[in-house]
Design an enzyme around this catalytic site. Structure first.
Site, short mmCIF file in Angstrom:
data_model
loop_
_atom_site.label_atom_id
_atom_site.label_comp_id
_atom_site.label_asym_id
_atom_site.label_seq_id
_atom_site.Cartn_x
_atom_site.Cartn_y
_atom_site.Cartn_z
N GLY A 1 -2.62 14.08 -34.82
CA GLY A 1 -0.64 14.17 -33.77
C GLY A 1 0.24 14.83 -33.89
O GLY A 1 0.45 15.37 -35.21
N ARG B 1 -7.49 16.65 -30.39
CA ARG B 1 -8.31 16.27 -30.79
C ARG B 1 -9.91 16.41 -30.67
O ARG B 1 -10.13 16.55 -29.24
CB ARG B 1 -8.60 14.08 -31.50
CG ARG B 1 -7.60 13.87 -31.82
CD ARG B 1 -7.52 12.59 -32.37
NE ARG B 1 -6.20 11.92 -32.35
CZ ARG B 1 -5.07 11.95 -33.68
NH1 ARG B 1 -6.01 13.38 -34.50
NH2 ARG B 1 -4.99 11.61 -33.53
N ASP C 1 -4.43 16.15 -42.11
CA ASP C 1 -5.66 15.68 -43.54
C ASP C 1 -7.07 16.55 -42.27
O ASP C 1 -8.25 17.21 -42.46
CB ASP C 1 -6.55 14.99 -44.06
CG ASP C 1 -6.39 13.88 -43.05
OD1 ASP C 1 -6.32 13.39 -41.72
OD2 ASP C 1 -6.76 12.99 -43.66
N THR D 1 2.67 15.87 -40.27
CA THR D 1 2.14 14.20 -39.87
C THR D 1 3.21 14.03 -40.45
O THR D 1 3.90 13.88 -41.17
CB THR D 1 1.16 14.18 -40.35
OG1 THR D 1 0.88 12.79 -40.09
CG2 THR D 1 1.05 14.27 -41.76
N ASP E 1 2.58 10.83 -41.03
CA ASP E 1 2.37 9.63 -42.41
C ASP E 1 3.17 9.70 -43.20
O ASP E 1 2.80 9.34 -44.11
CB ASP E 1 1.50 9.76 -41.99
CG ASP E 1 0.41 8.96 -40.12
OD1 ASP E 1 1.68 8.50 -39.75
OD2 ASP E 1 -0.16 9.37 -40.60
N ASP F 1 1.27 11.49 -45.15
CA ASP F 1 0.18 11.28 -46.47
C ASP F 1 -0.94 12.60 -46.74
O ASP F 1 -2.06 12.15 -46.88
CB ASP F 1 -1.01 9.88 -46.00
CG ASP F 1 -1.03 10.82 -44.51
OD1 ASP F 1 -1.11 12.15 -44.12
OD2 ASP F 1 -2.36 10.26 -43.57
N ARG G 1 -0.29 5.25 -40.53
CA ARG G 1 -1.24 5.21 -40.58
C ARG G 1 -2.36 4.04 -41.61
O ARG G 1 -2.26 2.87 -41.90
CB ARG G 1 -1.95 6.43 -40.85
CG ARG G 1 -4.05 6.67 -40.10
CD ARG G 1 -4.62 7.98 -40.01
NE ARG G 1 -4.21 9.15 -40.72
CZ ARG G 1 -4.60 10.30 -41.86
NH1 ARG G 1 -5.97 10.16 -40.22
NH2 ARG G 1 -4.64 10.56 -42.32
#
Length: 319
Positions: free
Chosen positions: A11, A72, A103, A125, A127, A129, A171
């Site tokens: 992303g 992707r 990741d 990202t 996120d 995360d 996410r």
């Protein structure tokens, strides 16, 4: 090392262009040839590789998204796909690769490193995360996008005396929801890292309603569930007029904030330094405002944790 490559994968995130710019210009400053790889790992397998010049990254630091595009690739996850990618790297004489992404992108970097091609991961990202770094590229911009949207929603929520459920991205991580909820004074913040009893949310809404509160804002992380379904449950339980807004991909776009531009520039520059030092299989990050690096494999083994002290504070302030 004389030739390095750079790609963005997964992303997109605001600030990726600033990181690309930093890698290209710092690489050229140190007499390296830098090659941009378009469309992520898929583009690497297809040979979409172009030598970058100083002008190639001019006027991009302020742009959202990624000038190298992203994709992707299921094929790259296979042994055959990785061998094709290696053949392309050998064809262009690329001796080291910088991968900007999350990741999944880091897993690809780890596999190439294991096959003899030094890779450095740069966390990009919204996120936030990725363990091993306090912030990832794009998080701050996405956070500010959410805060601006919620501020506007609050105006109409007040005008119509409604309850609003706002679903945000992230996410399986609750960072965006938690930070946005605290910044916007949300009555409830629902994140994957903490189970919150539905009755507790309803009780908080009713307490506010009983003391004359005209509207309520509930921030729901996508990792918790569907915002539309949650809004229906609230309306059925309270009979308060409830609306739902799913912010969606608006959170991934837009001009990166100054924080993200500086963060991306620092991380991109650090990635070049690591390759020049002969390091491989590393991820760059920032902790306590200091640049750090970690082994990618070890980072991928670690769980992501949100700052629960922020969650506790949000509960104390939303009584």
């Amino acid at each position: 090392m004389k030739k390095i490559g750079i790609l963005t994968s997964g992303g997109d995130a605001p600030g990726m262009n600033a990181a690309i710019r930093a890698v290209v210009r710092k690489g050229i400053y140190h007499d390296l040839e830098v090659y941009g790889i378009y469309n992520g790992y898929q583009g690497l397998m297809e040979g979409k590789i172009v030598k970058m010049e100083l002008g190639s990254v001019g006027d991009i630091i302020q742009r959202g998204g990624t000038m190298l595009y992203s994709a992707r690739s299921e094929q790259f996850k296979t042994e055959e796909g990785q061998q094709i990618a290696i053949q392309q790297l050998e064809k262009y004489g690329i001796e080291g690769l910088i991968v900007i992404g999350g990741d999944g992108s880091f897993q690809g970097a780890a596999k190439l490193t294991a096959k003899g091609y030094p890779c450095i991961g740069v966390p990009g990202t919204i996120d936030n995360d990725i363990p091993g770094t306090d912030f990832t590229i794009g998080f701050d911009t996405a956070l500010n996008t959410i805060v601006e949207a919620v501020d506007k929603i609050r105006d109409t929520a007040t005008s119509h005396e409604r309850t609003y459920v706002i679903e945000v991205m992230g996410r399986n991580a609750g960072d965006l929801a938690l930070w946005a909820g605290l910044a916007d004074g949300a009555e409830s913040i629902l994140i994957p890292e903490r189970d919150q009893d539905f009755d507790e949310v309803i009780d908080r809404l009713r307490r506010g309603h009983d003391r004359g509160k005209k509207h309520s804002i509930i921030i729901l992380a996508e990792g918790v569930g569907n915002g539309i379904d949650y809004g229906k449950r609230i309306e059925e339980a309270t009979h308060y007029e409830t609306r739902v807004t799913v912010l969606g991909h608006i959170q991934r776009g837009g001009r990166p904030t100054g924080f993200d531009r500086v963060l991306a520039s620092r991380l991109g520059g650090k990635a070049v330094d690591l390759l020049r030092e002969g390091k491989a299989g590393k991820m760059v990050g920032i902790q306590n405002n200091q640049l750090v690096d970690h082994d990618i494999i070890e980072v991928l083994k670690q769980p992501h944790n949100v700052d629960m002290s922020l969650y506790k504070l949000s509960c104390e302030l939303s009584i």
